[in-house]
Design a protein around this motif. Structure first.
Motif, PDB file in Angstrom:
ATOM      1  N   SER A  33     189.770  58.892  19.954  1.00 40.57           N
ATOM      2  CA  SER A  33     191.042  57.436  20.049  1.00 40.57           C
ATOM      3  C   SER A  33     191.455  57.845  21.781  1.00 40.57           C
ATOM      4  CB  SER A  33     191.623  57.732  19.357  1.00 40.57           C
ATOM      5  OG  SER A  33     191.230  57.106  18.112  1.00 40.57           O
ATOM      6  N   VAL A  34     191.912  59.318  22.432  1.00 44.90           N
ATOM      7  CA  VAL A  34     192.450  59.761  23.637  1.00 44.90           C
ATOM      8  C   VAL A  34     191.682  59.683  24.214  1.00 44.90           C
ATOM      9  CG1 VAL A  34     193.062  62.172  24.804  1.00 44.90           C
ATOM     10  CG2 VAL A  34     194.436  61.700  22.475  1.00 44.90           C
ATOM     11  N   SER A  35     190.028  59.826  24.151  1.00 42.94           N
ATOM     12  CA  SER A  35     189.297  59.875  25.212  1.00 42.94           C
ATOM     13  C   SER A  35     189.170  58.060  25.352  1.00 42.94           C
ATOM     14  CB  SER A  35     188.015  60.617  25.459  1.00 42.94           C
ATOM     15  OG  SER A  35     188.209  60.924  24.779  1.00 42.94           O
ATOM     16  N   TYR A  57     189.812  56.863  29.071  1.00 42.29           N
ATOM     17  CA  TYR A  57     189.552  55.580  30.001  1.00 42.29           C
ATOM     18  C   TYR A  57     189.722  53.911  30.192  1.00 42.29           C
ATOM     19  CZ  TYR A  57     185.322  53.552  30.902  1.00 42.29           C
ATOM     20  OH  TYR A  57     184.093  52.075  31.758  1.00 42.29           O
ATOM     21  N   ALA A  58     190.446  53.914  29.484  1.00 41.22           N
ATOM     22  CA  ALA A  58     191.219  52.004  29.357  1.00 41.22           C
ATOM     23  C   ALA A  58     192.331  52.092  30.781  1.00 41.22           C
ATOM     24  CB  ALA A  58     191.281  51.868  28.478  1.00 41.22           C
ATOM     25  N   LEU A  59     192.896  53.599  30.356  1.00 36.33           N
ATOM     26  CA  LEU A  59     194.548  53.337  31.359  1.00 36.33           C
ATOM     27  C   LEU A  59     194.306  52.690  32.614  1.00 36.33           C
ATOM     28  CD1 LEU A  59     196.466  56.095  29.789  1.00 36.33           C
ATOM     29  CD2 LEU A  59     197.151  53.467  29.444  1.00 36.33           C
TER      30      LEU A  59
END
Length: 57
Positions: free
Chosen positions: A45-47, A51-53
């Motif tokens: 989830s953190v990855s 990536y999306a931010l």
């Protein structure tokens, strides 16, 4: 419950309120398996968030 079988979705009934089933799952699991689950659920989830931010700003 909706009939999702025509969309090839498998539904499974879970009893998450049963204390015995929750305790047994933790007691019977190997620490390596718990580590893999945590790694997938947390760090996965953190990855994805990292990536999306930049695209969401």
């Amino acid at each position: 419950m909706l009939d999702l079988s025509r969309n090839r979705v498998l539904t499974v009934a879970l009893e998450v309120t049963d204390d015995a089933s929750r305790k047994a799952a933790i007691e019977d699991a190997a620490i390596e398996d718990m580590h893999l689950v945590f790694e997938t659920n947390y760090f996965g989830s953190v990855s994805m968030i990292q990536y999306a931010l930049p695209y969401l700003r």
